[in-house]
Write an enzyme that holds these catalytic residues in place. Structure first.
Site, mmCIF file in Angstrom:
data_model
loop_
_atom_site.group_PDB
_atom_site.id
_atom_site.type_symbol
_atom_site.label_atom_id
_atom_site.label_comp_id
_atom_site.label_asym_id
_atom_site.label_seq_id
_atom_site.Cartn_x
_atom_site.Cartn_y
_atom_site.Cartn_z
ATOM 1 N N PRO A 89 0.820 -1.223 0.000
ATOM 2 C CA PRO A 89 0.000 0.000 0.000
ATOM 3 C C PRO A 89 0.849 1.267 0.000
ATOM 4 O O PRO A 89 0.425 2.314 -0.429
ATOM 5 C CB PRO A 89 -0.815 -0.100 1.290
ATOM 6 N N GLU A 116 0.081 -7.744 7.556
ATOM 7 C CA GLU A 116 0.356 -6.302 7.537
ATOM 8 C C GLU A 116 1.584 -5.985 6.683
ATOM 9 O O GLU A 116 2.074 -4.860 6.689
ATOM 10 C CB GLU A 116 0.576 -5.803 8.969
ATOM 11 N N ARG A 158 0.739 -7.873 -21.698
ATOM 12 C CA ARG A 158 -0.001 -7.536 -22.911
ATOM 13 C C ARG A 158 0.827 -6.641 -23.839
ATOM 14 O O ARG A 158 0.490 -6.474 -25.013
ATOM 15 C CB ARG A 158 -1.326 -6.884 -22.595
ATOM 16 N N ASP A 173 -4.013 2.230 -26.476
ATOM 17 C CA ASP A 173 -4.699 2.166 -25.184
ATOM 18 C C ASP A 173 -4.671 3.507 -24.469
ATOM 19 O O ASP A 173 -3.793 4.329 -24.709
ATOM 20 C CB ASP A 173 -3.988 1.148 -24.271
HETATM 21 N N1 LIG Z 1 -0.025 -2.946 -4.464
HETATM 22 C C1 LIG Z 1 -0.785 -2.853 -3.591
HETATM 23 C C2 LIG Z 1 -1.788 -2.651 -2.616
HETATM 24 C C3 LIG Z 1 -2.063 -3.309 -1.418
HETATM 25 C C4 LIG Z 1 -1.336 -4.390 -0.724
HETATM 26 C C5 LIG Z 1 -0.188 -4.942 -1.293
HETATM 27 C C6 LIG Z 1 0.530 -5.892 -0.593
HETATM 28 C C7 LIG Z 1 0.106 -6.302 0.658
HETATM 29 C C8 LIG Z 1 0.599 -7.194 1.642
HETATM 30 C C9 LIG Z 1 -0.268 -7.190 2.715
HETATM 31 N N2 LIG Z 1 -1.262 -6.330 2.437
HETATM 32 C C10 LIG Z 1 -2.381 -6.055 3.328
HETATM 33 C C11 LIG Z 1 -2.162 -4.837 4.137
HETATM 34 C C12 LIG Z 1 -3.254 -4.219 4.682
HETATM 35 C C13 LIG Z 1 -3.071 -3.112 5.521
HETATM 36 C C14 LIG Z 1 -1.796 -2.641 5.770
HETATM 37 C C15 LIG Z 1 -1.559 -1.518 6.726
HETATM 38 N N3 LIG Z 1 -2.304 -0.342 6.401
HETATM 39 C C16 LIG Z 1 -1.937 0.688 7.374
HETATM 40 C C17 LIG Z 1 -2.705 1.958 7.079
HETATM 41 O O1 LIG Z 1 -2.451 2.367 5.739
HETATM 42 C C18 LIG Z 1 -2.850 1.375 4.768
HETATM 43 C C19 LIG Z 1 -2.084 0.101 5.014
HETATM 44 C C20 LIG Z 1 -0.720 -3.234 5.193
HETATM 45 C C21 LIG Z 1 -0.893 -4.361 4.370
HETATM 46 C C22 LIG Z 1 -1.078 -5.762 1.207
HETATM 47 C C23 LIG Z 1 -1.797 -4.810 0.534
HETATM 48 N N4 LIG Z 1 -3.163 -2.747 -0.872
HETATM 49 N N5 LIG Z 1 -3.573 -1.761 -1.684
HETATM 50 C C24 LIG Z 1 -2.765 -1.670 -2.760
HETATM 51 N N6 LIG Z 1 -2.884 -0.767 -3.793
#
Ligand SMILES: N#Cc1c(-c2ccc3ccn(Cc4ccc(CN5CCOCC5)cc4)c3c2)n[nH]c1N
Length: 247
Positions: A89, A116, A158, A173
């Site tokens: 994230p 997390e 792609r 695209d």
């Molecule tokens: N690419 C991409 C992703 C991901 C993504 C990618 C990889 C992983 C591995 C675990 N998780 C879940 C997870 C959920 C919550 C948290 C903490 N939070 C604290 C407050 O702020 C938000 C984050 C961390 C990780 C992931 C999520 N989410 N959204 C995108 N665009």
């Protein structure tokens, strides 16, 4: 292109056996290899997570399995080095320009985190021996890196020669650098010419290619202005002829 994906949910990637990506894999254009992270755990429960240092909610993925998995997956007899893509994230926003750039790479490895996230030392340690990119596919929170990896793999694959039936369509695209740079594409139509009383815009049936091109650009500009005004600001004013400015 070789693509390695390390995950605790290999089944998440069944879609990569389907459609154009699946066809490209069977044609040998893309070499996708899936690896279950739990293969590098040795306890009875194949544990991959633990509580976070410093407290806080949830669990964090342990560094040891990741370190061993990356060592094993990236070991290459010829000394080739992959680019490690780490969805998170907190990553840099992934865009079409990144897809175009990554499509030039011979070998990508994706680390799909869960819980997390992955212990931060994993990326630091990997960066000692390969380029590492932390990317995010958007400002919303998913449960893990698998969906993001599917998005990036499809966006990149792609663009590889031979994967799309008509290479030109990739070039036209949305967001692709080139003729309609930074504009989303307008509406598309196919037969029948009238459907439930809805007519296809007559210009598209006219056979006048110049008029069709102009109409498509106007519609792309109109749709971009409506749905993505942020992209309009990026347009070079010289790219807009007088008529465009009237939209
Ligand atoms: N690419 C991409 C992703 C991901 C993504 C990618 C990889 C992983 C591995 C675990 N998780 C879940 C997870 C959920 C919550 C948290 C903490 N939070 C604290 C407050 O702020 C938000 C984050 C961390 C990780 C992931 C999520 N989410 N959204 C995108 N665009």
């Amino acid at each position: 292109m070789r693509i390695d994906i390390i995950t605790i949910f290999p089944d998440y990637f069944a879609p990569l056996d389907l459609s154009l990506i699946g066809k490209a894999r069977r044609a040998g254009l893309i070499d996708v290899r899936l690896h279950d992270l739990r293969r590098w755990t040795y306890d009875r429960h194949h544990t991959v997570d633990d509580t976070p240092y410093g407290g806080g909610p949830g669990m964090v993925m342990k560094p040891e399995p990741w370190g061993e998995a990356l060592d094993a997956v990236t070991a290459d007899a010829d000394g080739a080095v992959p680019r490690l893509i780490l969805p998170t994230p907190s990553g840099r926003p992934f865009t079409q320009r990144d897809a175009v750039r990554l499509a030039e790479e011979p070998w990508l490895v994706f680390a799909c985190g869960r819980y997390e996230g992955i212990d931060a030392r994993v990326a630091v340690d990997a960066a000692r021996r390969m380029p590492v990119e932390e990317i995010s596919i958007g400002d919303y929170v998913l449960n893990g890196g698998e969906v993001a990896t599917l998005v990036v793999v499809e966006a990149v694959s792609r663009l590889l020669p031979g994967v799309l039936g008509n290479a030109e369509s990739a070039a036209q695209d949305s967001f692709s650098p080139g003729t309609m740079d930074h504009l989303v594409e307008g509406p598309v139509y196919t037969k029948p010419a009238v459907w439930r009383g809805h007519e296809v815009p007559p210009v598209l049936l006219s056979g006048h290619h110049g008029a069709v091109d102009r109409w498509r650009r106007d519609e792309a500009l109109r749709k971009t202005a409506r749905n993505r005004p942020d992209l309009i600001d990026r347009l070079d004013p010289d790219q807009l002829d007088k008529r465009d400015r009237e939209v």
